[in-house]
Every structure is written in C-alpha cells, then in structure tokens.
Motif scaffolding. Structure first.
Motif, PDB file in Angstrom:
ATOM      1  N   GLN A   1      17.592 -13.347 -18.188  1.00 42.90           N
ATOM      2  CA  GLN A   1      16.833 -12.555 -19.151  1.00 42.90           C
ATOM      3  C   GLN A   1      15.806 -13.414 -19.882  1.00 42.90           C
ATOM      4  O   GLN A   1      14.671 -12.989 -20.129  1.00 42.90           O
ATOM      5  CB  GLN A   1      17.782 -11.908 -20.168  1.00 42.90           C
ATOM      6  CG  GLN A   1      17.095 -10.949 -21.143  1.00 42.90           C
ATOM      7  CD  GLN A   1      16.373  -9.830 -20.428  1.00 42.90           C
ATOM      8  OE1 GLN A   1      16.949  -9.154 -19.581  1.00 42.90           O
ATOM      9  NE2 GLN A   1      15.100  -9.638 -20.754  1.00 42.90           N
TER      10      GLN A   1
ATOM     11  N   ALA B   1      13.020 -13.920 -17.523  1.00 45.77           N
ATOM     12  CA  ALA B   1      12.226 -12.686 -17.418  1.00 45.77           C
ATOM     13  C   ALA B   1      11.328 -12.513 -18.633  1.00 45.77           C
ATOM     14  O   ALA B   1      10.158 -12.118 -18.513  1.00 45.77           O
ATOM     15  CB  ALA B   1      13.141 -11.478 -17.256  1.00 45.77           C
ATOM     16  N   ASP B   2      11.868 -12.820 -19.821  1.00 44.50           N
ATOM     17  CA  ASP B   2      11.059 -12.733 -21.043  1.00 44.50           C
ATOM     18  C   ASP B   2       9.888 -13.704 -20.992  1.00 44.50           C
ATOM     19  O   ASP B   2       8.768 -13.384 -21.417  1.00 44.50           O
ATOM     20  CB  ASP B   2      11.921 -13.029 -22.273  1.00 44.50           C
ATOM     21  CG  ASP B   2      12.948 -11.935 -22.529  1.00 44.50           C
ATOM     22  OD1 ASP B   2      12.775 -10.833 -21.971  1.00 44.50           O
ATOM     23  OD2 ASP B   2      13.917 -12.190 -23.278  1.00 44.50           O
TER      24      ASP B   2
ATOM     25  N   THR C   1       7.276 -12.398 -18.593  1.00 44.10           N
ATOM     26  CA  THR C   1       6.551 -11.295 -19.230  1.00 44.10           C
ATOM     27  C   THR C   1       5.545 -11.814 -20.237  1.00 44.10           C
ATOM     28  O   THR C   1       4.398 -11.342 -20.307  1.00 44.10           O
ATOM     29  CB  THR C   1       7.544 -10.340 -19.929  1.00 44.10           C
ATOM     30  OG1 THR C   1       8.450  -9.821 -18.970  1.00 44.10           O
ATOM     31  CG2 THR C   1       6.808  -9.196 -20.618  1.00 44.10           C
ATOM     32  N   GLN C   2       5.985 -12.804 -21.028  1.00 41.97           N
ATOM     33  CA  GLN C   2       5.083 -13.382 -22.022  1.00 41.97           C
ATOM     34  C   GLN C   2       3.887 -14.044 -21.358  1.00 41.97           C
ATOM     35  O   GLN C   2       2.747 -13.899 -21.810  1.00 41.97           O
ATOM     36  CB  GLN C   2       5.847 -14.393 -22.877  1.00 41.97           C
ATOM     37  CG  GLN C   2       5.032 -14.936 -24.048  1.00 41.97           C
ATOM     38  CD  GLN C   2       5.830 -15.925 -24.883  1.00 41.97           C
ATOM     39  OE1 GLN C   2       6.712 -16.610 -24.377  1.00 41.97           O
ATOM     40  NE2 GLN C   2       5.519 -16.009 -26.157  1.00 41.97           N
TER      41      GLN C   2
ATOM     42  N   GLN D   1       2.650 -13.276 -18.457  1.00 41.26           N
ATOM     43  CA  GLN D   1       1.804 -12.216 -17.914  1.00 41.26           C
ATOM     44  C   GLN D   1       0.948 -11.593 -19.005  1.00 41.26           C
ATOM     45  O   GLN D   1      -0.231 -11.303 -18.798  1.00 41.26           O
ATOM     46  CB  GLN D   1       2.669 -11.148 -17.240  1.00 41.26           C
ATOM     47  CG  GLN D   1       3.305 -11.602 -15.937  1.00 41.26           C
ATOM     48  CD  GLN D   1       4.297 -10.587 -15.394  1.00 41.26           C
ATOM     49  OE1 GLN D   1       4.776  -9.714 -16.112  1.00 41.26           O
ATOM     50  NE2 GLN D   1       4.604 -10.700 -14.102  1.00 41.26           N
ATOM     51  N   GLU D   2       1.553 -11.385 -20.183  1.00 36.76           N
ATOM     52  CA  GLU D   2       0.803 -10.820 -21.298  1.00 36.76           C
ATOM     53  C   GLU D   2      -0.294 -11.770 -21.754  1.00 36.76           C
ATOM     54  O   GLU D   2      -1.417 -11.339 -22.052  1.00 36.76           O
ATOM     55  CB  GLU D   2       1.748 -10.504 -22.456  1.00 36.76           C
ATOM     56  CG  GLU D   2       2.684  -9.331 -22.173  1.00 36.76           C
ATOM     57  CD  GLU D   2       3.718  -9.138 -23.263  1.00 36.76           C
ATOM     58  OE1 GLU D   2       3.811 -10.031 -24.153  1.00 36.76           O
ATOM     59  OE2 GLU D   2       4.428  -8.110 -23.229  1.00 36.76           O
TER      60      GLU D   2
ATOM     61  N   GLN E   1      -3.000 -11.648 -19.255  1.00 35.36           N
ATOM     62  CA  GLN E   1      -3.759 -10.408 -19.407  1.00 35.36           C
ATOM     63  C   GLN E   1      -4.742 -10.528 -20.565  1.00 35.36           C
ATOM     64  O   GLN E   1      -5.907 -10.123 -20.464  1.00 35.36           O
ATOM     65  CB  GLN E   1      -2.796  -9.242 -19.642  1.00 35.36           C
ATOM     66  CG  GLN E   1      -3.453  -7.865 -19.642  1.00 35.36           C
ATOM     67  CD  GLN E   1      -3.843  -7.389 -18.268  1.00 35.36           C
ATOM     68  OE1 GLN E   1      -3.345  -7.890 -17.278  1.00 35.36           O
ATOM     69  NE2 GLN E   1      -4.744  -6.416 -18.208  1.00 35.36           N
TER      70      GLN E   1
END
Length: 590
Positions: free
Chosen positions: A128, A131-132, A135-136, A138-139, A142
């Motif tokens: 997890q 995964a966090d 995600t961070q 990826q953000e 972006q």
C-alpha cells in the motif's frame, strides 16, 4: 482490489487442507480470501477479482506457480502486485526461480501459520505504501507535464520531447514543423462572459483540435511513421496551443494542417446557452530552415503567429527572416509606449464639433496623439493596436479621459461651455469598474456630467447587447451623454438600438458625400438621418471637408459637423481662439 471495504487475497494450492488453513489464518473483518485449486483457476480468479496479494504454491496442476507468477507479471494489472511463493523448506532452486520470475517473497513448507499472518500483513502495508508512492509520483508527473485545464501536454513536456524528436530529425535528415496557435480576441470572452466561460471554451478548443488532428490525413500519416509517440498537440499556456509535425516531405503538409485547423473553428462553440465564435491565428516554422533547436523553432513560430494577427487574424503565416527585425521594432515601440505614458508624451488633440444652426463650436472630440520628446509624431494607427494587445489601452484611455475632463473644465471656467467627447475602447468598456472610473474623474475634475460625451463604436455595444444595455444605463445614470461612433459600419439590430440609452449617432466619414454623389450613397446618409429623427437622436457628421457635403444633411434638426473644413485635430491652446468664432459663412449650402 477491494469490495465493500475488504482487501482480497488469492491463495492457490492444489492441497485443500493447505487452502483451508490459509483461509482460517488470513481471513478477517478486513480481508477476504479467495481460493484456486490449480494454476489456470488462479489466473481466472486474478483477472476477475484483481486481488491485492497472491500466495502461489510452486507445485500445482494446469500451470505451476512459476508459470502463473510469470503470466501475472506480464499482465497490465500485475506489474506491482505482491506475490508470495510457497516452496519446499530445502528447495533452494525453487527459491531462486521464484525471484527470477518476479515473486515478491517466499514461504517455506511446513508453514508456520502465525508467522504467515504477520508476514502477509507486513507485505500488504508495504504494498500500500508503494502504491501510494506511485500514485503520488503520477500526480506530480501530471502536474509537472500536463495542463490542468485541458489535460494536454504542457510546455515542459513539449520542450522535453522536442529535443529528442529534433535530434532524430537531424540524424535522419527530414523536415519537421511547429505550428503556434493563438486564439484571436480571447480576452474579450473572459472580460464579457467571465473566466469560467473562458475556461470552458479552452477545454472545448483543445477537444476540437484533438478531434480534427485525429481525422487529418496528413497528421495521421505523420503519426503513423513515427517510431515513438510524440506530444503532437500541446497547451502552451492560456489561449496558446502548439502542434508539432514530424517527418514532413515539404512545408505544404504543415500548411494543410493549418488550413484544417482554421476550418474547424468555423463552427461556433456551444457554451451552455451561448454560441461563441473564436478564430485562430497560426504561425509556422520549419525545421531545420527556421531553427535547429526547440527554443528557436518555437520563437520563430510565435513571431510568425504575431504577423498572422497583423494580417487580419484567422489565418496562418510561415516564418520569414525579415519578421524578426519587424518584431524587434514592435517590441521597442511597446517599450517606448510604456515610457511615453509615464513621461507625458501621450496627449489629446481636439477637433471642433460645430452646430449647423448657430455656426458655433459646441463640442470637441479628444483624439489621442503621441509626441515623442525627441520630436516628431507617431500616428495612432501605429500605437493604438499595440496598446490594445498589451492592455495599455486602459491606462491610455484613463489618461485621455482625465485630461479631456480637466481641459473642458478650464474652458468652462473661462466662459465657454464645450462638450468633451471621449472615445471609449472595448477594453475600457468591459472593465467592471469603468462606470466608477468615469464618476471618479468627473468628481476630481469638477466637470458637470452634461459636458462629457462618451463615444462607443457600434460593434462594441452590439457585442453583447443585453449585458451592454445594463452597462450603458449605469453610465447614463451619471448624467453623461452617450454616442454611437462610426455608425453604419457595423451591424445593429433596430430592436436593440431603440433600447440603448444613447443620445447621438455619429455618421462615419466613409459615408460622407455630396449632392453630386451616387444616389445609393446619398440614400444611406438620408436613411441614417431619418432613423435618428425617428428615435429623437442627435447627429454628428464626421469627415466634413467641403461645404457641398453639408447640403444633404440639412434635414437633420440636431446636427453637429466635424471635419477639416472647420479644423484639423489640434492641441488645446489652438482651440481657445476658435471658441469665439462663428463658422456660419462656411454653411452657405445649408
């Protein structure tokens, strides 16, 4: 990975007892355990439920644990999922192979069940956390490389990829093109409709550009030939976009894309209940002729785009070397204009407006002039467009408003009641505080509001008639006069015209003719005069140079005349002596 708040774990073992023990050990209020009795079933369960963790026995029928692990690692959803292999206690080769096929960890048989539970919980927490982190990242990626409004690759992304693609183009000796797109008069959308509508329009523009580029034969062929996907369409910030085309045979292919983009804008954009028309100006630079690096290619495309705007907008221009010197001269003029506003080089000249009945000057129009300290004069048509593009028009307009009101007050104090006509630009009129600005200047100058006339062009007041009626009513409440300038050159709906709280129509100089002119020209002037009379409006006729022009105006009751016949625009000190004159002798034709 989870349904109704439970994390799913898949245990795959052909030994029923082992599966039961694993399920009893791992199942809880927060964990749901799925089972598979062989490798094929394990893959089915994985694809159906997308579990958060897998326990795979090495030895299973219909695909062993290694094969299942290898398959999952190649699956789009299985790159990072934790996989624990269950192996024999002394099977070192199986342990090595487990890691080789991508396993996260292994557990040796016989299994120590309490340890298994803790181990799985630890791996789930670590998974997890990973995964966090992904995600961070990826953000952050972006935010760093994509425009938050349109979702398109941004300037940073473009510059990063351009360097790679231009290097490839140089190695393979082929051409490329940069199209720099700017939306014409986009600021008026924000000014008149608000920034939320402006944002909606930008999103719709981005979507339309994407759709049309996908459908473009030229663009599709260019994209198909590329070995790596390029950020062809990018948001360059605000209302600017870029299109990069690689592997072109000749500049005509870039031209075809530019023409397609322009055609795509012919259909209005629907913004809720409004239909908005916006057009693109496009500059094109070619690699390698117009620049061998990303910065130069973009700079020259931007320069070409500016010349497209100068050429009337809604068109494209290819970059030429001569553009740089002209762009530099324009930049210098912009810098000089900013300085001129600070050093009092911008001054109003005044052109008299003569009453056709009395022959007396009853008003003047303030016309801005730039008188550089070094001498000479810079015509308004050279610096007004720059002032409008840079936003300096608001500062310039306020300056003329202030100086005009103070000058009219001086004449009033000397015994001459002269109405001061001030031109109001579209930029000024759309400022939310423009009425307050006018009220403030009137109060500071102590000029009676009845001696101030604000002139707005027909196209400005018709740009958003319903909203502008409210704006005009606000201004009218101050006690000033309102005039429609250049009347007849734009488009007016008579149903709206009679609702506008206006006092005066100014007939554009292009309509000024005499009794010897073509009947059609005379008919236009007579129609405007009849319209003004029916609406009980005054009339100012501009461009009067000859006494013969006055004859066709004689039917108007409230007629003012303005033009070289009486005086050119002059500095304030030259108006004073004219205020005592009578020009009746010039109106013998009346």
């Amino acid at each position: 990975m989870s349904i109704e708040g439970k994390v799913k774990i898949l245990v795959s073992d052909d030994d029923l007892t082992a599966r039961i023990l694993m399920k009893e050990t791992l199942a809880s209020d927060s964990i749901e355990v799925l089972e598979a009795e062989n490798g094929e079933r394990a893959i089915e369960q994985f694809e159906q439920h997308n579990p958060a963790l897998l326990l795979l026995d090495v030895s299973m029928p219909k695909m062993n644990g290694f094969e299942v692990c290898e398959f999952i690692r190649k699956h789009k959803n299985g790159k990072h999922i934790p996989i624990i292999m269950v192996t024999g206690s002394d099977d070192i080769d199986s342990i090595h192979k487990s890691y080789a096929v991508g396993a996260t960890d292994f557990i040796a048989k016989p299994i120590k069940w309490p340890i298994l539970g803790e181990r799985v919980k630890y791996i789930l927490r670590a998974s997890q956390a990973f995964a966090d982190l992904v995600t961070q990242q990826q953000e952050l990626h972006q935010l760093a490389f994509y425009d938050s409004l349109t979702g398109l690759p941004n300037r940073q992304y473009l510059m990063q990829d351009l360097k790679r693609f231009l290097a490839m183009a140089k190695r393979n000796d082929y051409q490329a093109a940069m199209l720099f797109i700017d939306l014409d008069r986009f600021k008026r959308i924000n000014d008149t409709m608000g920034h939320s509508y402006g944002d909606k329009l930008l999103r719709k523009v981005a979507h339309r550009l994407q759709a049309n580029l996908r459908d473009s034969d030229t663009f599709a062929r260019v994209s198909a030939e590329q070995t790596t996907e390029a950020p062809q369409l990018s948001s360059f910030g605000g209302d600017e976009f870029t299109i990069f085309l690689s592997r072109l045979n000749d500049p005509n292919e870039a031209m075809l894309v530019a023409e397609r983009v322009i055609r795509s804008f012919s259909t209005p954009f629907q913004l809720e209940q409004y239909e908005v028309v916006v057009t693109p100006s496009i500059g094109i630079s070619m690699f390698p002729n117009d620049g061998e690096d990303a910065e130069m290619l973009l700079k020259n495309a931007d320069t070409a785009m500016y010349f497209a705007k100068q050429s009337g907008r809604c068109c494209y221009k290819f970059y030429q070397d001569s553009m740089n010197s002209k762009a530099a001269a324009r930049l210098q003029l912009e810098q000089d204009l900013r300085q001129a506003l600070k050093s009092n080089e911008i001054v109003p000249f005044y052109q008299p407006q003569v009453c056709a009945r009395s022959g007396r000057i009853v008003g003047v129009e303030a016309l801005v002039r730039w008188l550089p300290l070094k001498g000479g004069i810079i015509p308004p048509d050279e610096f007004i467009p720059i002032a409008e593009e840079t936003g300096l028009i608001n500062e310039l307009g306020r300056l003329v408003l202030e100086q005009g009101c103070y000058q009219a007050k001086q004449w009033l104090d000397s015994g001459h009641s002269v109405r001061m006509a001030i031109n109001v630009s579209a930029h000024q009129f759309r400022q939310h505080d423009f009425t307050q600005t006018v009220a403030q200047v009137l109060e500071q100058s102590q000029l009676p509001p009845s001696l101030l006339e604000l002139e707005l062009t027909e196209s400005v007041i018709m740009s958003d008639a319903e909203e502008n009626i409210a704006r005009l009513v606000e201004l009218k409440s101050l006690g000033v006069s309102l005039a429609v300038d250049d009347f007849g050159t734009g488009y007016s709906s008579l149903s709206y015209l009679k609702r506008f709280p206006i006092d005066i129509l100014k007939i554009d100089r292009s309509f000024m003719c005499d009794v010897n002119s073509a009947l059609d020209d005379v008919a236009i002037v007579e129609a405007i005069l009849a319209l003004a009379e029916s609406l009980k409006l005054g009339v100012i006729a501009e461009g009067i140079e000859y006494t013969s022009q006055i004859a066709i105006l004689k039917s108007s009751n409230e007629l003012l005349l303005q033009g070289y016949l009486f005086s050119r625009p002059v500095a304030a000190e030259y108006i004073g002596p004219l205020l005592s004159q009578n020009f009746t002798h010039l109106m013998a034709e009346l």
